[in-house]
Write a protein that holds these residues in place. Structure first.
Motif, PDB file in Angstrom:
ATOM      1  N   GLU B  28       0.849  -1.151   0.038  1.00  0.00           N
ATOM      2  CA  GLU B  28       0.146  -0.182   0.149  1.00  0.00           C
ATOM      3  C   GLU B  28       1.069   1.047   0.017  1.00  0.00           C
ATOM      4  O   GLU B  28       0.507   2.343  -0.486  1.00  0.00           O
ATOM      5  N   MET B  29       2.112   1.077   0.498  1.00  0.00           N
ATOM      6  CA  MET B  29       2.874   2.347   0.706  1.00  0.00           C
ATOM      7  C   MET B  29       3.280   2.385  -0.708  1.00  0.00           C
ATOM      8  O   MET B  29       3.461   3.762  -1.139  1.00  0.00           O
ATOM      9  N   ILE B  30       3.697   1.435  -1.400  1.00  0.00           N
ATOM     10  CA  ILE B  30       4.246   1.791  -2.866  1.00  0.00           C
ATOM     11  C   ILE B  30       2.982   2.370  -3.751  1.00  0.00           C
ATOM     12  O   ILE B  30       3.245   3.354  -4.535  1.00  0.00           O
ATOM     13  N   ILE B  31       1.730   1.639  -3.608  1.00  0.00           N
ATOM     14  CA  ILE B  31       0.850   2.423  -4.188  1.00  0.00           C
ATOM     15  C   ILE B  31       0.598   3.674  -4.095  1.00  0.00           C
ATOM     16  O   ILE B  31       0.454   4.814  -4.869  1.00  0.00           O
ATOM     17  N   GLN B  32       0.532   4.223  -2.777  1.00  0.00           N
ATOM     18  CA  GLN B  32       0.512   5.516  -2.276  1.00  0.00           C
ATOM     19  C   GLN B  32       1.513   6.398  -2.812  1.00  0.00           C
ATOM     20  O   GLN B  32       1.123   7.488  -3.389  1.00  0.00           O
ATOM     21  N   ALA B  33       2.766   5.980  -3.124  1.00  0.00           N
ATOM     22  CA  ALA B  33       3.865   6.659  -3.580  1.00  0.00           C
ATOM     23  C   ALA B  33       3.387   6.954  -4.994  1.00  0.00           C
ATOM     24  O   ALA B  33       3.815   7.991  -5.717  1.00  0.00           O
ATOM     25  N   PHE B  34       2.909   5.980  -5.712  1.00  0.00           N
ATOM     26  CA  PHE B  34       2.488   6.134  -6.983  1.00  0.00           C
ATOM     27  C   PHE B  34       1.398   7.253  -7.229  1.00  0.00           C
ATOM     28  O   PHE B  34       1.794   7.962  -8.183  1.00  0.00           O
ATOM     29  N   LEU B  35       0.485   7.034  -6.279  1.00  0.00           N
ATOM     30  CA  LEU B  35      -0.649   8.173  -6.452  1.00  0.00           C
ATOM     31  C   LEU B  35      -0.024   9.519  -6.180  1.00  0.00           C
ATOM     32  O   LEU B  35      -0.344  10.517  -6.956  1.00  0.00           O
ATOM     33  N   ILE B  36       1.040   9.609  -5.170  1.00  0.00           N
ATOM     34  CA  ILE B  36       1.555  11.044  -5.091  1.00  0.00           C
ATOM     35  C   ILE B  36       2.302  11.595  -6.304  1.00  0.00           C
ATOM     36  O   ILE B  36       1.964  12.469  -6.775  1.00  0.00           O
ATOM     37  N   PHE B  37       2.829  10.309  -6.730  1.00  0.00           N
ATOM     38  CA  PHE B  37       3.761  10.818  -8.051  1.00  0.00           C
ATOM     39  C   PHE B  37       2.842  11.410  -9.055  1.00  0.00           C
ATOM     40  O   PHE B  37       3.163  12.380  -9.692  1.00  0.00           O
ATOM     41  N   CYS B  38       1.823  10.703  -9.294  1.00  0.00           N
ATOM     42  CA  CYS B  38       0.816  11.076 -10.402  1.00  0.00           C
ATOM     43  C   CYS B  38       0.301  12.509 -10.413  1.00  0.00           C
ATOM     44  O   CYS B  38      -0.084  13.132 -11.059  1.00  0.00           O
ATOM     45  N   ALA B  39      -0.160  12.751  -8.899  1.00  0.00           N
ATOM     46  CA  ALA B  39      -0.752  13.886  -8.883  1.00  0.00           C
ATOM     47  C   ALA B  39       0.394  14.992  -8.890  1.00  0.00           C
ATOM     48  O   ALA B  39       0.244  16.267  -9.208  1.00  0.00           O
ATOM     49  N   ALA B  40       1.811  14.784  -8.621  1.00  0.00           N
ATOM     50  CA  ALA B  40       2.829  15.620  -8.663  1.00  0.00           C
ATOM     51  C   ALA B  40       3.179  16.093 -10.293  1.00  0.00           C
ATOM     52  O   ALA B  40       3.655  16.921 -10.537  1.00  0.00           O
ATOM     53  N   VAL B  41       2.443  14.942 -11.155  1.00  0.00           N
ATOM     54  CA  VAL B  41       2.771  15.305 -12.517  1.00  0.00           C
ATOM     55  C   VAL B  41       2.246  16.506 -12.862  1.00  0.00           C
ATOM     56  O   VAL B  41       2.971  17.239 -13.829  1.00  0.00           O
ATOM     57  N   SER B  42       0.938  17.201 -12.399  1.00  0.00           N
ATOM     58  CA  SER B  42       0.425  18.405 -12.574  1.00  0.00           C
ATOM     59  C   SER B  42       1.456  19.619 -12.151  1.00  0.00           C
ATOM     60  O   SER B  42       1.652  20.340 -13.046  1.00  0.00           O
ATOM     61  N   ILE B  43       2.333  19.442 -11.307  1.00  0.00           N
ATOM     62  CA  ILE B  43       3.060  20.449 -10.854  1.00  0.00           C
ATOM     63  C   ILE B  43       4.529  20.278 -11.739  1.00  0.00           C
ATOM     64  O   ILE B  43       4.895  21.406 -12.178  1.00  0.00           O
ATOM     65  N   LEU B  44       4.681  19.270 -12.145  1.00  0.00           N
ATOM     66  CA  LEU B  44       5.775  19.400 -12.980  1.00  0.00           C
ATOM     67  C   LEU B  44       5.618  19.936 -14.483  1.00  0.00           C
ATOM     68  O   LEU B  44       6.362  20.531 -15.037  1.00  0.00           O
ATOM     69  N   THR B  45       4.309  19.632 -14.572  1.00  0.00           N
ATOM     70  CA  THR B  45       3.844  20.185 -16.126  1.00  0.00           C
ATOM     71  C   THR B  45       3.991  21.852 -16.052  1.00  0.00           C
ATOM     72  O   THR B  45       4.541  22.267 -16.739  1.00  0.00           O
ATOM     73  N   THR B  46       3.331  22.294 -14.849  1.00  0.00           N
ATOM     74  CA  THR B  46       3.394  23.614 -14.653  1.00  0.00           C
ATOM     75  C   THR B  46       4.971  24.205 -14.606  1.00  0.00           C
ATOM     76  O   THR B  46       5.310  25.203 -15.278  1.00  0.00           O
ATOM     77  N   LEU B  47       5.735  23.559 -14.012  1.00  0.00           N
ATOM     78  CA  LEU B  47       7.422  23.962 -13.532  1.00  0.00           C
ATOM     79  C   LEU B  47       7.754  23.805 -15.216  1.00  0.00           C
ATOM     80  O   LEU B  47       8.437  24.706 -15.503  1.00  0.00           O
ATOM     81  N   GLY B  48       7.508  22.696 -16.194  1.00  0.00           N
ATOM     82  CA  GLY B  48       7.898  22.562 -17.245  1.00  0.00           C
ATOM     83  C   GLY B  48       7.618  23.874 -18.287  1.00  0.00           C
ATOM     84  O   GLY B  48       8.399  24.495 -18.772  1.00  0.00           O
ATOM     85  N   ILE B  49       6.238  24.157 -17.867  1.00  0.00           N
ATOM     86  CA  ILE B  49       5.937  25.315 -18.827  1.00  0.00           C
ATOM     87  C   ILE B  49       6.643  26.515 -18.542  1.00  0.00           C
ATOM     88  O   ILE B  49       7.224  27.280 -19.275  1.00  0.00           O
ATOM     89  N   ILE B  50       6.821  26.869 -17.182  1.00  0.00           N
ATOM     90  CA  ILE B  50       7.462  28.112 -16.847  1.00  0.00           C
ATOM     91  C   ILE B  50       8.951  27.986 -17.283  1.00  0.00           C
ATOM     92  O   ILE B  50       9.405  29.122 -17.669  1.00  0.00           O
ATOM     93  N   ILE B  51       9.554  26.859 -17.044  1.00  0.00           N
ATOM     94  CA  ILE B  51      10.860  26.658 -17.097  1.00  0.00           C
ATOM     95  C   ILE B  51      11.261  26.953 -18.703  1.00  0.00           C
ATOM     96  O   ILE B  51      12.007  27.774 -19.187  1.00  0.00           O
ATOM     97  N   VAL B  52      10.367  26.310 -19.664  1.00  0.00           N
ATOM     98  CA  VAL B  52      10.479  26.144 -21.004  1.00  0.00           C
ATOM     99  C   VAL B  52      10.575  27.576 -21.640  1.00  0.00           C
ATOM    100  O   VAL B  52      11.205  28.012 -22.126  1.00  0.00           O
ATOM    101  N   LEU B  53       9.288  28.282 -21.233  1.00  0.00           N
ATOM    102  CA  LEU B  53       9.120  29.439 -21.718  1.00  0.00           C
ATOM    103  C   LEU B  53       9.967  30.815 -20.936  1.00  0.00           C
ATOM    104  O   LEU B  53      10.391  31.317 -21.925  1.00  0.00           O
ATOM    105  N   GLY B  54      10.345  30.502 -20.016  1.00  0.00           N
ATOM    106  CA  GLY B  54      11.042  31.273 -19.220  1.00  0.00           C
ATOM    107  C   GLY B  54      12.831  31.167 -19.837  1.00  0.00           C
ATOM    108  O   GLY B  54      13.202  32.253 -20.143  1.00  0.00           O
ATOM    109  N   THR B  55      13.218  30.197 -19.813  1.00  0.00           N
ATOM    110  CA  THR B  55      14.587  30.011 -20.530  1.00  0.00           C
ATOM    111  C   THR B  55      14.732  30.559 -21.782  1.00  0.00           C
ATOM    112  O   THR B  55      15.660  31.273 -22.393  1.00  0.00           O
ATOM    113  N   GLU B  56      13.776  29.987 -22.775  1.00  0.00           N
ATOM    114  CA  GLU B  56      13.929  30.429 -24.131  1.00  0.00           C
ATOM    115  C   GLU B  56      13.614  32.029 -24.471  1.00  0.00           C
ATOM    116  O   GLU B  56      14.226  32.617 -25.119  1.00  0.00           O
TER     117      GLU B  56
END
Lengths: 422, 314
Positions: B28-56
């Motif tokens: 269950e701990m592994i499953i939970q870690a996977f769930l957190i990771f999936c929820a964090a994908v949205s944050i990664l997306t935002t970060l990705g947008i900011i970094i990509v747009l920012g650096t270029e």
């Protein structure tokens, strides 16, 4: 009309002084509101009618080489035997083109229908000189015939449906008359497959975390707000993200060279089906999460409590009770998101959809084009033939989306029947 | 009834003794870690947008000053002129045209559905309106180019309307946004408490007076939120303007002339052959950054407003 009749009868004269005009105004505006609703529906109808209108209609064809000059003894091309067709081809085709076609498949092995097709496309070369829409064809038939008697005396007027079986099953060509959309359909299906594989598990998992596990702390609130904000980001921004990250940043992976896959022929340079699918997955992820969250939230708490009360663990409760009880709603939301992904054009143009593909995409590491991209390409051409094939491609796209939605509704109803809890 | 016996699943438990202690469950701990990771994908997306747009775009702004970018009236990458105003101007013209269609019509539809329509009519009309929003935008682009532009030409004169013009793109965009506006407005109207309605009727107001003088003002914040969100959607809309509004930046307020919007420019340039690390390529990210910031601000304002009026009435 609440409170109208009874108050009017017993009203004092000074109270009812401009009552009639107030009611008249009420009726007027009521009509206005209704009209605006009707107008909205009218737009939708106009859209559909336009597409159907453009997808069928008369075309005027003129052969570059007269068919009668090719055949002897008053025979017709369609009824000629294979050997006779072979001589026609040998006599009229340039030697270079003849050798090229011979190399593709020797003429002696080709069937009569195949040879006939070669004669038509290579020698007769029918050209479209004018096209008409369905309504013109139906109601203005005499004018069309008159016009073309003068303008194109040796032309033939035929009624053409631009959506044909050939259009569905043939690959892309540069000629509007013979092009098909199979390349684009394959591209769309492959791309959407990647999108589904990535976004469904991730989206539903994220929704489970947010609804079932997440405590109300700062991080989780931030994730939630962030998801809402991502849902409102214009799709073209996702295209830029995909271009920078999947196409450029992860090129070894998305072009397949990291796995030792070398695409035959042209190099795709990361502008592949995989990049496109991942970009669309990121794009619809927020929508899938929000829809799945709503679905999970609609599961009654008593279901969870009874499962926990008999000793199930949290995950067992979710896996065996919460998810099955919300599966129909999750599915509906996900399919809505997928139909949005199918129709997306802008991010795929930015990610680098190929404007013209000579071969169908064979793997996820191939160059790609999709139906909306082809519609975009064809619509932006000025010639009227392209406008008609764009309409035909729109018919195919809408049919694809409609069948997906129908499939989802049927599956949902099936799931609903199996469900123990409404 | 239940005889205490050796527990097969958890042999460590004494028979007859229930342990309520929390056992660690690695799966269950592994499953939970996977769930957190999936929820964090949205944050990664935002970060990705900011970094990509920012650096270029920071690479872009090293060569073009921010002031030049924001105040220049000519966008000609070939001669090194990067002023975003023509693109921004076209975006504003198309979006305003869209809002001029979508807001009155959307309000009309919302008032009709929320106040006048019977339950059955509402249930049939709402899915139809949703179909409008579900049609791919490239189809609307096709519609704008092949139907609306010729119609405008017929109405306003063949010569005054160009083949590509911002008006036809804007009008069709209005239709696309209409369902969004009408459904948000309808939500706002129907969340106005019944007591307000009844109080108005008790004072002798007609149905129209109740709707327009009581309900609409009471739901004003929700309507404003719908307007802002619709505006943001219009600014970010791409395919309609790419097909119907024109190719090539043009600094004009005349909606009958061709002009290229920010989104239209990005699509046209990136659709062609573009070499990475060129100024052309970077300038697209600078435009995208402006687009991102504008739409993000509008979306956040809209959400803030919606949240606020919800708190008042619920």
């Amino acid at each position: 009309m609440m409170g109208s009749g009874e108050s009017r009868g017993g009203a004092r004269p000074d109270f009812a002084v401009n009552l009639a005009s107030r009611y008249a105004r009420g009726t007027r505006w009521r009509t206005m509101f209704m009209l605006s609703t009707l107008l909205a529906i009218f737009f939708l109808c106009a859209l559909i009618v336009t597409i159907v209108d453009d997808a069928f209609g008369y075309v005027v064809m003129v052969d570059e080489v007269d068919q009668d000059s090719l055949v002897m003894d008053g025979m017709r091309l369609e009824t000629m035997e294979a050997p006779a067709l072979r001589t026609v081809i040998a006599e009229n085709l340039s030697p270079r083109r003849y050798r090229a076609l011979e190399r593709e498949k020797p003429f002696s092995e080709r069937a009569q229908s195949d040879l006939h097709a070669v004669v038509l496309t290579e020698i007769v070369k029918p050209q479209v000189v004018a096209t008409y829409t369905l309504f013109e064809s139906l109601f203005d038939r005499n004018r069309i015939i008159q016009e073309n008697l003068e303008a194109n005396p040796d032309g033939t007027i035929i009624f053409r449906s631009w959506v044909t079986m050939h259009f569905l099953t043939d690959s892309l060509t540069a000629i509007p008359l013979s092009t098909g959309v199979m390349t684009a359909i394959k591209g769309t299906l492959l791309t959407i497959m990647i999108t589904v594989l990535f976004s469904f598990p991730t989206g539903i998992a994220a929704a489970i975390w947010l609804e079932e596990y997440a405590t109300d702390n700062r991080l989780n609130r931030f994730i939630q707000v962030n998801i809402y904000n991502l849902a409102g980001v214009p799709s073209i921004i996702y295209g830029m993200l995909g271009l920078a990250i999947f196409v450029r940043g992860m090129e070894p992976i998305t072009s397949g060279s990291a796995f030792g896959v070398t695409s035959a022929g042209e190099m795709a340079n990361g502008r592949t089906v995989l990049s496109a699918g991942l970009t669309l997955a990121i794009l619809i992820l927020p929508v899938i999460i929000i829809n799945a969250q709503e679905a999970i939230r609609a599961v009654p708490g008593s279901l969870r409590q009874s499962s926990l009360a008999v000793g199930a663990t949290k995950w067992q409760t979710i896996w065996h009770h919460v998810l099955p009880a919300s599966s129909d709603r999750i599915l509906t939301g996900a399919v809505l998101a997928i139909s949005r992904a199918i129709g997306e054009t802008a991010p795929l143009v930015v990610v680098g959809a190929s404007t013209f593909l000579t071969q169908d995409p064979s793997s996820v590491f191939a160059k790609f084009t999709t139906l909306p991209i082809q519609i975009y390409q064809w619509t932006s051409r000025p010639q009227s033939e392209f406008r008609h094939i764009a309409a035909a491609a729109i018919v195919v796209l809408l049919a694809l989306m409609l069948s997906l939605n129908a499939f989802a509704i049927i599956t949902r109803n099936k799931l609903r029947k199996q469900k123990r809890f409404g | 009834m239940m005889k205490p016996e050796k527990n097969a699943l958890h042999p460590e438990e004494e028979p007859g003794v229930l342990s309520f202690g929390k056992r660690p469950r690695p799966q269950e701990m592994i499953i939970q870690a996977f769930l957190i990771f999936c929820a964090a994908v949205s944050i990664l997306t935002t970060l990705g947008i900011i970094i990509v747009l920012g650096t270029e775009s920071s690479a872009f702004f090293r060569e073009v000053s921010l002031w030049e970018f924001l105040s220049g009236t000519s966008w000609q990458p070939t001669v090194g002129e990067f002023g975003i105003l023509p693109l921004l101007n076209a975006t504003i013209v198309t979006s305003l045209a869209a809002m001029l269609v979508a807001l009155p019509l959307g309000m009309g539809v919302a008032i009709y559905l929320a106040e006048y329509a019977s339950e059955r009519v509402r249930e049939t009309l709402k899915p139809i309106l949703e179909v409008i929003a579900g049609v791919p935008t490239v189809v609307y682009g096709y519609f704008a180019l092949t139907v609306v532009t010729p119609l405008l030409k017929k109405l306003l004169g063949e010569d005054s309307v160009e083949v590509y013009n911002t008006l036809s793109a804007g009008l069709v965009m209005g239709v696309l946004i209409l369902p969004l506006i009408s459904s948000m407005c309808e939500d706002a109207l129907s969340s106005v408490p019944r007591s307000l309605r009844e109080a108005a009727y008790a004072m002798g107001a007609t149905k129209l007076e109740t709707s327009t003088q009581i309900i609409v003002p009471a739901a004003f914040s929700g309507i404003a939120a719908a307007f802002i969100l619709g505006l943001s959607r219009a600014i970010g809309e791409t395919m309609i303007v790419a097909l119907a509004a024109g190719a090539g930046p043009n600094f004009t307020l005349n909606p009958l002339k061709a002009a290229e919007t920010m989104t239209g420019h990005i699509v046209r340039i990136s659709g062609g052959d573009i070499s990475y690390d060129s100024m052309d390529y970077r300038s697209l990210f600078a435009i995208a950054l402006v687009l991102f910031l504008v739409t993000l601000t509008l979306n956040m304002v809209s959400r803030r407003i919606v949240k606020k009026y919800r708190e008042v009435y619920e």
